[in-house]
Scaffold this motif. Structure first.
Motif: not given
Length: 378
Positions: A190-194, A196-206, A237-244
């Motif tokens: 669950y923590a990893q999901g939070i 990942s979602s927070a990182r995705h939201m930060a990218v959208m805000v940026s 790529l490493d960051e993308a692979s960690a998320g997927q």
């Protein structure tokens, strides 16, 4: 009496009627008399001056299509100022445009009632007056719409800026929880999901802030410094692979990939290109990122298999707020449709070029060419 002369002679009477109508439709009962009457006199007198100016048949036909050789500066300035002020005091677009409808009807009614007998010239006067009011209405509406857009963009800029702090707090708190190492397997997931979602939201805000910056007329700022594009690509790529974890991402490097660029901006570019490839790529087939350096430039290509981009969408692929038809139908994407827009902005800021090729056989390839040394454009 000719209509232009009638307007000049009775301008105060006409403006009185304008004021009474504006008072009826105003959203704010506290508006003073000067605000209610704003620019009405200037618009009418400018319209009268325009009507007294000679106009050929061809010029009249062109003006009727909005293709007149010249606008009327004083008329347009007064109308634009009126549109801005009406927006600022709370009028909506329907209320503002209804003022012009009432003004047109008022002037024609008062003038016709003053006539003893019809004359062909009078009909020509009416046409010229309608042209002037249409020009004023168009300019006023454009200025009003621009104020609406600017207000919206400023609101989005403030919203995006204020969202950064709570998002950072969520990310940092989640990271601390994960590092403590006392979470069971489910809690860790669950923590990893939070995170990942927070990182995705930060990218959208940026991305949202970059869109607003461009709409407010500011170019994307960059701070070039020596860096290695291949190193940045591997990290992305490493960051993308960690998320997927299931994704198959491959990197190939050829030649000298060193250059002078803005590392943070190129990270944005890489994240968006990789994210786009993962989102639209065919499952179980790899995405490929190639970096090659020759002479005074470095080329980056991002390739994925899958359904091609429709030919009619290629022309708008880098426009903001554009989403594919499949995304619209699915309704499940959290994308704002800003990723490729940001990519183009980053490329332009580095004086580079970007192209896209997409077909059923070869898949989709984005090709970015960057000069080895990017300079800040003042």
């Amino acid at each position: 009496m000719r209509l232009a002369d009638f307007i000049v002679q009775h301008v105060d009477r006409i403006v009185d009627e304008w004021e009474q109508f504006a008072k009826i439709i105003t959203p704010d009962d506290s508006l003073d008399r000067m605000t209610l009457r704003d620019h009405a006199r200037s618009i009418l007198l400018a319209a009268a001056r325009d009507m007294r100016t000679a106009q050929t048949v061809s010029e009249q036909a062109a003006k009727a299509k909005g293709e007149g050789p010249e606008k009327t500066p004083s008329l347009d300035q007064a109308a634009a100022s009126h549109g801005e002020l009406r927006h600022n005091v709370g009028f909506d677009l329907v209320q503002m445009t209804s003022e012009f409808r009432h003004l047109r009807a008022c002037v024609i009614r008062l003038w016709v009632n003053s006539l003893d007998a019809p004359d062909l010239q009078y009909f020509q006067d009416m046409i010229r007056f309608n042209e002037a009011i249409d020009e004023a209405l168009a300019e006023s509406t454009a200025a009003y719409a621009e104020q609406v857009n600017r207000s919206r963009d400023i609101f989005l800029a403030i919203l995006g800026h204020d969202l950064r702090a709570p998002l950072q707090a969520v990310s940092m708190s989640t990271e601390m929880l994960i590092r403590k190492g006392q979470l069971d397997a489910d809690a860790q997931m669950y923590a990893q999901g939070i995170k990942s979602s927070a990182r995705h939201m930060a990218v959208m805000v940026s991305d949202l802030l970059e869109l607003v910056r461009s709409r407010l007329g500011n170019s994307l700022p960059i701070e070039p410094a020596p860096m290695d594009l291949a190193t940045a690509a591997q990290a992305a790529l490493d960051e993308a692979s960690a998320g997927q974890p299931d994704c198959d991402a491959q990197l190939t490097v050829e030649g000298d990939t060193q250059g002078v660029w803005d590392r943070a901006r190129l990270d944005q570019l890489l994240q968006n290109l990789i994210g786009n490839a993962l989102q639209h790529g065919e499952n179980k087939r790899p995405i490929t990122l190639c970096i090659s350096g020759v002479d005074h430039q470095v080329t980056l290509t991002m390739h994925n298999h899958g359904a091609p981009i429709p030919p009619d969408a290629l022309g708008t692929i880098f426009d903001p707020l554009v989403r594919s038809a499949s995304e619209e139908l699915a309704g499940s994407s959290t994308s704002l449709g800003l990723g490729l827009f940001i990519v183009k902005q980053v490329v332009d800021a580095h004086q580079g070029t970007i192209e896209v090729n997409s077909n059923e056989t070869d898949g989709t390839t984005f090709s970015v060419v960057l000069p080895r040394v990017s300079r800040v454009v003042s």
